[in-house]
Design an enzyme around this catalytic site. Structure first.
Site, PDB file in Angstrom:
ATOM      1  N   ASP A  69       1.770  -0.003  -3.455  1.00 52.53           N
ATOM      2  CA  ASP A  69       1.488  -0.850  -2.379  1.00 52.53           C
ATOM      3  C   ASP A  69       1.019  -2.473  -2.823  1.00 52.53           C
ATOM      4  O   ASP A  69      -0.033  -2.102  -3.598  1.00 52.53           O
ATOM      5  CB  ASP A  69       0.901  -0.366  -1.001  1.00 52.53           C
ATOM      6  CG  ASP A  69      -0.134   0.365  -1.088  1.00 52.53           C
ATOM      7  OD1 ASP A  69      -0.608   0.568  -2.399  1.00 52.53           O
ATOM      8  OD2 ASP A  69      -0.558   1.403  -0.336  1.00 52.53           O
ATOM      9  N   GLU A 128      -0.082  -2.551   4.913  1.00 56.00           N
ATOM     10  CA  GLU A 128      -1.173  -2.396   6.002  1.00 56.00           C
ATOM     11  C   GLU A 128      -0.625  -2.957   7.332  1.00 56.00           C
ATOM     12  O   GLU A 128      -1.301  -2.943   8.270  1.00 56.00           O
ATOM     13  CB  GLU A 128      -2.374  -3.402   5.759  1.00 56.00           C
ATOM     14  CG  GLU A 128      -3.140  -2.903   4.296  1.00 56.00           C
ATOM     15  CD  GLU A 128      -3.871  -1.640   4.568  1.00 56.00           C
ATOM     16  OE1 GLU A 128      -3.833  -1.317   5.759  1.00 56.00           O
ATOM     17  OE2 GLU A 128      -4.328  -1.054   3.630  1.00 56.00           O
TER      18      GLU A 128
END
Length: 374
Positions: A69, A128
């Site tokens: 990520d 996120e």
């Protein structure tokens, strides 16, 4: 493999944390690095601010995927680093800078050391929020190189360097954001009977929401309802006409998630009736559970024990959330914790992961994928 170049890369990435789907500098940095590698075994695609790279196998019969990520968090940095964030108010406080550096180290190894099967490296934006995994999973770019199995890691502050931790089955919870807005009638503090106080309504609702887990969820199940922020009012002598509650929901089953949301809606409707106000609920980003494939996880854990590449812990389920769960809902694979030995937890302004974990992760992943892809 020498990990020093990837520690240096991690530090450069640490300087440029960016919000989800705005990882423009991060994407450019990664693409510039990829351009320095031999190109004959690589194919590269971009998807929004993400990147997909195929490292071609010698005689492929399957594709193995590895995901990292990319995004940062809206947290002002308070570390002692000389390489602090250059983006005010943003920080890599969840280890995504390390995740990317590790992925580049593993990718570089396989560009130089070809294996039988194709390897797909996935740099995914917006973990996120608002959530990049689900739309990336549905994209044409991803599905052209859709892996047959997929893997990832996440740094773990509580474990020592040299340790990895995971378990078969559910590892991370189902999660949902929670935003509740209350609308009443403002007024002068001296004349409360002419107004409709949303600070009081919000306070009562926040207390009621805490009864959901204790009184509506099976005590043998697990759930969390946290209200982390309340906003209301403009001045001490003005009755607030609006208030907002912000929080999170975490459960270990979708049935419990649905039950929690149903109870939230009932309590909010009760607040509307009891305080003669109006309300709106927004569940924001929702992430499904991270469920590690039983067969692949057992196989990996046995391989770690047999090879001794790292110390292995079979950990408990955590109430953390991770949108890698969407990949695992469709593609068998697993996620494991990587020990980074720091006293500060994930999302903390002072977190300083031990960078020697980068070498550990690159070694574990290159050896495992070499074995798995041959």
């Amino acid at each position: 493999m020498n990990a020093q170049p990837f520690i240096a890369i991690r530090r450069e990435l640490h300087k440029i944390p960016e919000p989800g789907f705005a990882e423009f500098k991060t994407q450019r940095f990664l693409l510039d690095y990829l351009a320095t590698l031999p190109q004959e075994r690589m194919e590269i695609k971009t998807w929004r601010t993400g990147i997909l790279i195929k490292v071609k196998g010698a005689n492929p019969t399957k594709r193995l995927g590895y995901r990292a990520d990319m995004d940062g968090l809206p947290i002002p940095e308070e570390t002692s680093y000389a390489f602090k964030s250059t983006h005010p108010g943003y920080m890599h406080a969840c280890g995504h800078d390390m995740h990317m550096a590790i992925a580049l180290g593993v990718l570089t190894y396989f560009v130089e050391n070809q294996v039988k099967d194709d390897l797909i490296f996935i740099f995914q934006p917006a973990e996120e929020g608002p959530g990049g995994a689900q739309p990336m999973l549905a994209s044409e770019e991803f599905n052209e190189w859709r892996p047959d199995a997929i893997f990832a890691l996440h740094i773990a502050p509580e474990y020592p360097v040299g340790t990895i931790a995971l378990k078969p089955g559910i590892l991370f919870a189902n999660t949902s954001e929670l935003f509740i807005d209350l609308y009443g009638k403002g007024g002068h503090a001296a004349f409360p009977h002419t107004a409709n106080d949303m600070v009081i309504a919000a306070a009562h609702l926040a207390t009621q929401l805490q009864s959901i887990v204790s009184r509506n969820i099976d005590p043998l199940d697990s759930a969390v309802v946290t209200i982390g922020k309340i906003e209301g009012g403009t001045k001490q002598n003005i009755i607030a006409e609006k208030a907002r509650l912000e929080g999170t929901i975490r459960t270990l089953s979708m049935e419990s998630m649905q039950k929690v949301k149903s109870r939230i809606e009932a309590l909010v409707h009760g607040t509307e009736a009891g305080f003669e106000c109006q309300a709106a609920i927004d569940y924001g980003a929702n992430y499904c559970q991270v469920y590690n494939d039983e067969t692949l996880t057992h196989e990996f854990m046995n391989w770690v024990k047999d090879t001794g590449v790292a110390a292995l812990i079979e950990c408990k389920t955590a109430m953390t959330g991770e949108d890698f769960g969407y990949f695992l809902a469709e593609i068998p694979g697993f996620l494991f914790w990587l020990g980074v030995d720091t006293p500060y937890g994930l999302h903390h302004a002072k977190i300083e992961p031990n960078e020697s974990a980068i070498e550990v992760a690159i070694h574990v992943l290159t050896q495992y994928l070499s074995w798995k892809a041959s």
